[in-house]
Design a protein around this motif. Structure first.
Motif, PDB file in Angstrom:
ATOM      1  N   THR A  21      21.246  45.501  31.306  1.00  0.00           N
ATOM      2  CA  THR A  21      22.036  46.506  32.097  1.00  0.00           C
ATOM      3  C   THR A  21      22.296  45.958  33.469  1.00  0.00           C
ATOM      4  OG1 THR A  21      21.550  48.163  30.585  1.00  0.00           O
ATOM      5  CG2 THR A  21      22.492  48.861  32.553  1.00  0.00           C
ATOM      6  N   GLN A  24      24.554  42.927  33.706  1.00  0.00           N
ATOM      7  CA  GLN A  24      25.895  43.254  33.554  1.00  0.00           C
ATOM      8  C   GLN A  24      26.335  43.894  34.991  1.00  0.00           C
ATOM      9  OE1 GLN A  24      25.878  45.552  30.316  1.00  0.00           O
ATOM     10  NE2 GLN A  24      25.869  43.599  28.834  1.00  0.00           N
ATOM     11  N   LEU A  25      25.387  44.752  35.379  1.00  0.00           N
ATOM     12  CA  LEU A  25      25.942  45.491  36.690  1.00  0.00           C
ATOM     13  C   LEU A  25      26.063  44.446  37.838  1.00  0.00           C
ATOM     14  CD1 LEU A  25      26.646  48.037  38.191  1.00  0.00           C
ATOM     15  CD2 LEU A  25      24.212  48.400  38.437  1.00  0.00           C
ATOM     16  N   LYS A  27      26.527  41.318  37.900  1.00  0.00           N
ATOM     17  CA  LYS A  27      27.741  40.306  37.784  1.00  0.00           C
ATOM     18  C   LYS A  27      29.020  41.027  38.098  1.00  0.00           C
ATOM     19  CE  LYS A  27      30.552  37.896  34.281  1.00  0.00           C
ATOM     20  NZ  LYS A  27      30.670  37.392  32.797  1.00  0.00           N
ATOM     21  N   SER A  28      29.277  42.581  37.969  1.00  0.00           N
ATOM     22  CA  SER A  28      30.352  43.098  38.403  1.00  0.00           C
ATOM     23  C   SER A  28      30.375  43.432  39.848  1.00  0.00           C
ATOM     24  CB  SER A  28      30.498  44.467  37.704  1.00  0.00           C
ATOM     25  OG  SER A  28      29.359  45.341  38.003  1.00  0.00           O
ATOM     26  N   GLN A  29      29.225  43.390  40.504  1.00  0.00           N
ATOM     27  CA  GLN A  29      29.128  43.735  41.864  1.00  0.00           C
ATOM     28  C   GLN A  29      28.895  42.521  42.517  1.00  0.00           C
ATOM     29  OE1 GLN A  29      28.736  46.968  43.480  1.00  0.00           O
ATOM     30  NE2 GLN A  29      29.825  47.490  41.444  1.00  0.00           N
ATOM     31  N   GLU A  80      24.685  36.265  31.740  1.00  0.00           N
ATOM     32  CA  GLU A  80      25.821  36.849  32.771  1.00  0.00           C
ATOM     33  C   GLU A  80      26.233  36.034  33.929  1.00  0.00           C
ATOM     34  OE1 GLU A  80      27.580  39.638  31.819  1.00  0.00           O
ATOM     35  OE2 GLU A  80      26.095  39.908  30.198  1.00  0.00           O
TER      36      GLU A  80
END
Length: 145
Positions: A21, A24-25, A27-29, A80
């Motif tokens: 988790t 993934q977070l 990567k998005s940030q 990721e």
């Protein structure tokens, strides 16, 4: 919004799930992940060669477990494409070690697992996640398995 995400681990499947988790977070940030494994100090009970050998064996096993746990976070981050670094520290109180690491590494989010104990077990055993939630100066995301 987040630049450094701390992921404490105890090597459990729940902690590895929380690491996924966090990766993934991150990567998005566009953030990086810092992993930490807190080792309980050796329970010193005497003097002499037996204690020295016991300390060596204990620390060897603890560092091996820490390495495996941090490798699992590293693999989740690699999947990721997220930058990762991990550290093993020794503290008497696990949640304090987590919070010290968050401060030392200048983390702006902590992502951790919770075993979800309830009732008397939670009361007697306490909860590292609950203590981190209570005392953390940064946001905490609790991933339940």
């Amino acid at each position: 919004m987040f630049k450094k995400i701390l992921v404490p681990t105890d090597g459990s499947a729940l902690a590895t799930s929380a690491a996924t988790t966090a990766a993934q977070l991150a990567k998005s940030q566009g953030a990086e992940v810092i992993g930490v494994y807190v080792i309980d100090p050796f329970p010193y009970i005497g003097i002499g060669d037996a204690s020295a050998a016991g300390l060596q064996a204990y620390m060897s096993e603890a560092r091996n477990a820490a390495g495996q746990a941090l490798d699992a976070i590293g693999k989740a981050c690699a999947a990721e494409g997220v930058k990762f670094s991990g550290d093993t520290i020794e503290r008497n109180v696990v949640y304090e070690g987590i919070l010290e690491t968050a401060k030392a590494e200048d983390c702006d989010l902590i992502v951790m697992a919770s075993h979800g104990r309830q009732g008397v077990k939670a009361l007697i055993l306490g909860s590292v996640a609950q203590k981190v939630l209570t005392h953390a100066p940064v946001p905490v995301l609790v991933a339940k398995g």
